[in-house]
Design a protein around this motif. Structure first.
Motif, PDB file in Angstrom:
ATOM      1  N   SER A  94      -2.547  -1.352  -9.542  1.00 49.68           N
ATOM      2  CA  SER A  94      -2.665  -1.875  -8.182  1.00 49.68           C
ATOM      3  C   SER A  94      -2.990  -0.738  -7.211  1.00 49.68           C
ATOM      4  CB  SER A  94      -1.375  -2.582  -7.747  1.00 49.68           C
ATOM      5  OG  SER A  94      -0.331  -1.641  -7.563  1.00 49.68           O
ATOM      6  N   ASP A  95      -2.683   0.486  -7.592  1.00 50.56           N
ATOM      7  CA  ASP A  95      -3.051   1.640  -6.756  1.00 50.56           C
ATOM      8  C   ASP A  95      -4.559   1.728  -6.590  1.00 50.56           C
ATOM      9  OD1 ASP A  95      -0.599   4.069  -8.010  1.00 50.56           O
ATOM     10  OD2 ASP A  95      -0.422   2.402  -6.614  1.00 50.56           O
ATOM     11  N   PHE A  96      -5.302   1.173  -7.539  1.00 51.97           N
ATOM     12  CA  PHE A  96      -6.756   1.269  -7.499  1.00 51.97           C
ATOM     13  C   PHE A  96      -7.377  -0.081  -7.179  1.00 51.97           C
ATOM     14  CE2 PHE A  96      -5.422   5.113  -9.044  1.00 51.97           C
ATOM     15  CZ  PHE A  96      -4.883   5.059 -10.315  1.00 51.97           C
ATOM     16  N   ASN A  97      -6.644  -0.886  -6.423  1.00 52.50           N
ATOM     17  CA  ASN A  97      -7.164  -2.171  -5.954  1.00 52.50           C
ATOM     18  C   ASN A  97      -7.485  -3.155  -7.052  1.00 52.50           C
ATOM     19  OD1 ASN A  97      -6.953  -1.218  -3.415  1.00 52.50           O
ATOM     20  ND2 ASN A  97      -9.074  -1.519  -2.840  1.00 52.50           N
ATOM     21  N   ARG A 128       5.867   0.711  -5.265  1.00 55.86           N
ATOM     22  CA  ARG A 128       4.918  -0.419  -5.381  1.00 55.86           C
ATOM     23  C   ARG A 128       5.609  -1.766  -5.184  1.00 55.86           C
ATOM     24  NH1 ARG A 128       3.319   2.435 -10.090  1.00 55.86           N
ATOM     25  NH2 ARG A 128       1.859   4.043  -9.473  1.00 55.86           N
ATOM     26  N   SER A 153       4.399   4.234  -2.158  1.00 58.31           N
ATOM     27  CA  SER A 153       3.302   3.293  -2.422  1.00 58.31           C
ATOM     28  C   SER A 153       3.708   1.854  -2.199  1.00 58.31           C
ATOM     29  CB  SER A 153       2.805   3.446  -3.864  1.00 58.31           C
ATOM     30  OG  SER A 153       2.326   4.745  -4.068  1.00 58.31           O
ATOM     31  N   CYS A 154       4.528   1.618  -1.184  1.00 62.08           N
ATOM     32  CA  CYS A 154       4.891   0.246  -0.843  1.00 62.08           C
ATOM     33  C   CYS A 154       3.975  -0.263   0.260  1.00 62.08           C
ATOM     34  CB  CYS A 154       6.353   0.187  -0.395  1.00 62.08           C
ATOM     35  SG  CYS A 154       7.509   0.596  -1.700  1.00 62.08           S
ATOM     36  N   ASP A 155       4.059  -1.552   0.531  1.00 60.70           N
ATOM     37  CA  ASP A 155       3.222  -2.096   1.602  1.00 60.70           C
ATOM     38  C   ASP A 155       3.943  -3.265   2.244  1.00 60.70           C
ATOM     39  OD1 ASP A 155       1.383  -4.773   0.299  1.00 60.70           O
ATOM     40  OD2 ASP A 155       2.795  -3.603  -0.874  1.00 60.70           O
ATOM     41  N   GLU A 179       3.002   7.702   1.044  1.00 60.57           N
ATOM     42  CA  GLU A 179       1.919   6.941   0.427  1.00 60.57           C
ATOM     43  C   GLU A 179       2.049   5.444   0.587  1.00 60.57           C
ATOM     44  OE1 GLU A 179       1.299   8.128  -3.578  1.00 60.57           O
ATOM     45  OE2 GLU A 179       1.126  10.248  -3.074  1.00 60.57           O
ATOM     46  N   SER A 180       2.867   5.008   1.508  1.00 60.06           N
ATOM     47  CA  SER A 180       2.989   3.571   1.683  1.00 60.06           C
ATOM     48  C   SER A 180       1.954   3.058   2.671  1.00 60.06           C
ATOM     49  CB  SER A 180       4.395   3.216   2.176  1.00 60.06           C
ATOM     50  OG  SER A 180       5.326   3.418   1.149  1.00 60.06           O
ATOM     51  N   GLY A 181       1.514   1.844   2.458  1.00 60.13           N
ATOM     52  CA  GLY A 181       0.530   1.240   3.348  1.00 60.13           C
ATOM     53  C   GLY A 181       1.212   0.645   4.536  1.00 60.13           C
ATOM     54  N   ILE A 182       1.405   1.454   5.533  1.00 59.48           N
ATOM     55  CA  ILE A 182       2.174   0.987   6.675  1.00 59.48           C
ATOM     56  C   ILE A 182       1.255   0.605   7.813  1.00 59.48           C
ATOM     57  CG2 ILE A 182       2.520   3.398   7.313  1.00 59.48           C
ATOM     58  CD1 ILE A 182       5.103   2.499   8.664  1.00 59.48           C
ATOM     59  N   HIS A 208      -0.234   7.188  10.655  1.00 57.18           N
ATOM     60  CA  HIS A 208      -1.434   7.561  11.400  1.00 57.18           C
ATOM     61  C   HIS A 208      -1.200   7.808  12.871  1.00 57.18           C
ATOM     62  CE1 HIS A 208      -4.309   7.179   8.228  1.00 57.18           C
ATOM     63  NE2 HIS A 208      -3.689   6.099   7.832  1.00 57.18           N
TER      64      HIS A 208
END
Lengths: 589, 213
Positions: A94-97, A128, A153-155, A179-182, A208
């Motif tokens: 899932s890290d690579f879509n 994840r 790597s959570c989102d 590395e989480s998609g925040i 960001h």
């Protein structure tokens, strides 16, 4: 707090054989406190009923490698005294879509159960998983003793969720969102109350938006136990200097950009701030390094054991100068902008090196071609490092060209690899000198490195490579395969030959139903199997599901075009039965 | 310096005498990686030459690079350029968080640091939609992250900065008369005038930009 079972032992009534086991539970539990790793604890729990019980009452940390392998209720029933939970969710690809959004691994149902079973929960480490702001708010309000939150790597969450944590967790020691998609809504989430002083670790490097620097500076000043601080791209050099002055006790530092900051009065001030940090062992961040400022770091490098330059487009000369200041380096992550010459510098300066990761600066080849080629690293850099760093046991190497001979040389120089991950970025690329497949390279790896636990293969590979793996890689636990193999036989060799295999992830390989079914006996002793873009059909998967009822066989179906083809298959053992939260595109067979 | 894009013979690696590697450029075999993705998997020992057609196989989501060969034949190097630039294969190479080259020695524009494939990162980062921009007569193409812009005005402003000659052109001509035409290629391969459709629709469909004089 927890009600302990009191077991009356009537020693006279027990037979001599049982006498050795019948010392009081309390004693056994006291002893078991010293058994820490989850593997050891699992072993303890299998000895006999008494030990199983003693173990479950004394366990304080539980590790769940696949959140769907067990239900939160089952965990709560078995372990009454948990203080710390580690949970992993989505499959690694899932890290690579490769996994569609909204696939699952939502933390919330776990939190609900934990709120009643473990009100004194202190630590939650997630990888994840999907975590919403509501869940973070629920977490912050439900666990008064909560100390450490790590989201790798959570989102699913935003800075609003972080605000709940900083507002309500009075005893927080660790907040790590690497590395989480925040979703960055900005604002001032960093609003710990002024009375709050317990922070030991803070990592918001991937955020960001700007944080309120005054709040950060005051926080750092009053948290005397702060050891880990990793800031984001908005913290400029002068601000970094001020933070360092307040926290010379740091052991791990992640900087912001290391470049032109007109607010910085002089290099000397910055250098002196770094020279006060005598305990730094880990350094990262360093976006946009300007060679003018790099020397300011040097005084802090003497005790560095881990240097993460994977966000820094460093040239070989700059790297060489920096590495000369880091004699104790054990782990190094770099971008391939350093090229082979940079790796030669690694070889000459870092004799204690154990781990090297070389990441591609431009993996998707989107950059405008710059001056000086920018070819990344090749096989000669790899060989050079192996010659200078005999203790190397972990490598992750992205390159465009490799040869069988070079890999054979590398493992001859460094036979102790436990993790060997070679990614030749051009799919199915043969040995560029001989045009042979790369089979012999990986053959050399598995023959020479008997301690190998993790392997990622790439380049042009036939079934021969997998024959080698099945024959020699007896300690292999994780295998990643992409665009490789010639037939079912390849996968069969691995499944038959690697007794310790736990995770197998495969994409775009010519393995079909026969290969899948050849592993019938194996999957229950593995954590999971992932196969995407292979030759699996729904029939084959259904057959597997029918024969092995304790496995969850899931097919991800994203479009309706080909009903027979099973595009993405995820198989894992579970005592919790099929998922009850599966989205419509996940079919459980 | 014009970008050299050679279409290497697809069965190159079966022909031992043929040496594409003159050592100085790496472009040729980097592109071959993507070529190989579009061909059927043929056993290495097969004596048959590989197919020479290279279908234009551009995935948006989902597709995993299955070797389906029903697409139109490639016509020219520009199309090959477009494959490599527009994510032909999901999740390859397996890089979690593209660590872009930052302002090293060369072009130091801030946009080039942010522009990249952030949307690849499974767990991370904000969305970015980067499209290539080529100006007629200018050797080197650029890239612009459309997600950093909210309107055509902002986009034109950025383009003016990227291509200073464009600015001069505007200045010397009538101030209100754009001397240069900005066109874009949409999802269907058609070239259209930038500015005709609403901004949101434009963002969805644009693949790359071309500035004509």
């Amino acid at each position: 707090m927890a009600i302990k079972k009191q077991k009356e032992l009537d020693i006279e009534e027990k037979s001599p054989e049982n006498r050795i086991l019948s010392f009081p539970d309390e004693v056994l539990e006291r002893v078991l406190v010293f058994v820490k790793t989850h593997k050891d604890r699992s072993a303890v729990s299998l000895v006999c009923r008494d030990w199983y019980n003693a173990e479950r009452w004394s366990r304080t940390h539980v590790f769940i490698g696949n959140c769907y392998s067990v239900s939160p209720e089952m965990v709560a029933r078995r372990f009454p005294n948990i203080r710390s939970v580690t949970l992993k969710g989505k499959p690694r690809f899932s890290d690579f879509n490769l996994v569609p959004p909204n696939w699952g691994s939502d933390i919330h149902p776990w939190l609900v159960v934990f709120a009643s079973a473990y009100p004194f929960l202190e630590e939650l480490r997630l990888k994840r998983m999907t975590v919403t702001d509501e869940s973070l708010d629920f977490l912050a309000r439900s666990f008064p003793e909560f100390k450490a939150l790590s989201l790798v790597s959570c989102d699913g969450f935003s800075t609003d969720g972080l605000a709940s944590i900083t507002t309500y967790c009075r005893n927080l020691t660790e907040l790590d969102i690497q590395e989480s998609g925040i979703e960055d809504l900005g604002g001032s989430w960093l609003n710990f109350p002024e009375s709050f002083t317990s922070l030991e670790a803070l990592n918001f490097a991937n955020l960001h938006s700007e944080v309120n620097f005054d709040a950060l500076e005051r926080l750092v000043a009053r948290c005397k136990s702060l050891k880990v601080l990793k800031v984001n791209k908005h913290v400029m050099l002068e601000q970094l200097r001020r933070l360092l002055v307040r926290a010379p006790q740091l052991t791990e530092l992640g900087t912001g950009p290391f470049s032109q900051d007109h607010k910085l009065r002089s290099h000397i001030d910055l250098e002196s701030a770094f020279s006060n940090c005598k305990n730094l062992n880990t350094l990262s961040g360093l976006w946009e390094v300007s060679s003018m400022y790099l020397p300011a770091l040097f005084p802090a490098c003497t005790n560095l054991t881990f240097l993460n330059l994977s966000y820094t487009a460093l040239q070989s000369a700059e790297l060489a100068k920096l590495l000369q200041k880091c004699p104790l380096l054990r782990r190094l992550w770099v971008l391939d902008t350093v090229e082979d010459k940079g790796l030669e510098a690694v070889a000459s300066s870092c004799h204690l090196l154990q781990e090297l990761r070389v990441f591609p600066a431009d993996p998707f080849e989107q950059e405008v071609i710059m001056e000086g080629g920018g070819n990344g690293v090749t096989e000669s850099g790899f060989v050079a490092v192996s010659e200078g760093c005999p203790n190397l046991h972990y490598v992750l190497y992205f390159c465009h060209q490799m040869t069988n001979a070079a890999v054979a040389t590398v493992v001859r120089n460094c036979p102790n690899f436990t993790h060997f991950r070679l990614c030749i970025m051009d799919m199915r690329r043969p040995d560029y000198l001989t045009n042979e497949p790369m089979d012999e390279a990986f053959g050399a790896v598995v023959k020479t490195c008997s301690k190998l636990r993790r392997l990622a293969v790439s380049g042009l590979l036939t079934d021969r490579a997998f024959e080698y793996i099945g024959t020699y890689a007896k300690n292999l636990e994780t295998l990643s395969v992409a665009f490789a193999g010639s037939s079912d036989r390849g996968m069969q060799c691995v499944l038959e030959g690697c007794p310790k295999l736990r995770k197998l992830e495969i994409r775009d390989c010519p393995f079909g139903n026969a290969a899948l079914l050849s592993g019938l006996e194996r999957y229950e002793s593995m954590r999971s199997l992932w196969m995407s873009a292979c030759n699996l059909t729904m029939n084959g998967c259904q057959l597997l599901a029918r024969k092995m009822p304790r496995l969850n066989v899931e097919v991800i179906k994203e479009d309706e075009s080909d009903d027979m083809h099973a595009e993405k298959v995820y198989v894992y053992r579970s005592v919790a039965g099929p998922r009850r939260d599966a989205p419509p595109f996940v079919l459980t067979l | 310096m014009e970008l050299e894009l050679g279409l290497a013979l697809p069965n190159n690696h079966l022909m031992k005498g043929f040496d594409l590697n003159d050592g100085s450029t790496t472009n040729s075999y980097r592109k071959r990686g993507f070529e190989e993705a579009f061909e059927k998997v043929i056993p290495f020992s097969s004596p048959l030459p590989r197919k020479t057609t290279l279908p234009l196989f551009v995935h948006k989501n989902g597709g995993d690079g299955d070797d389906e060969n029903d697409g139109p034949q490639l016509k020219n190097p520009d199309e090959l350029n477009s494959i490599s630039g527009s994510r032909a294969l999901v999740g390859w190479p397996p890089v979690k968080h593209p660590r872009r080259r930052s302002a090293g020695g060369g072009a130091g524009e801030r946009w080039s640091e942010d522009c990249g494939s952030n949307s690849y990162a499974g767990g991370g980062g904000r969305r970015a939609k980067c499209v290539k921009v080529k100006m007629e007569g200018v050797a080197i193409g650029r890239k612009v992250d459309l997600c950093l812009h909210d309107s055509y005005e902002e986009l034109f402003h950025t383009l003016n900065q990227m291509f200073p000659t464009m600015q001069h052109g505007v200045a010397y001509a009538h101030p209100h008369h754009r001397h240069f035409t900005v066109t874009y290629e949409d999802g269907e391969g058609d070239w259209l005038l930038v500015g005709d459709v609403p901004w949101e629709a434009f963002i969805q469909s644009v693949k790359r930009l071309k500035i004509l004089s």
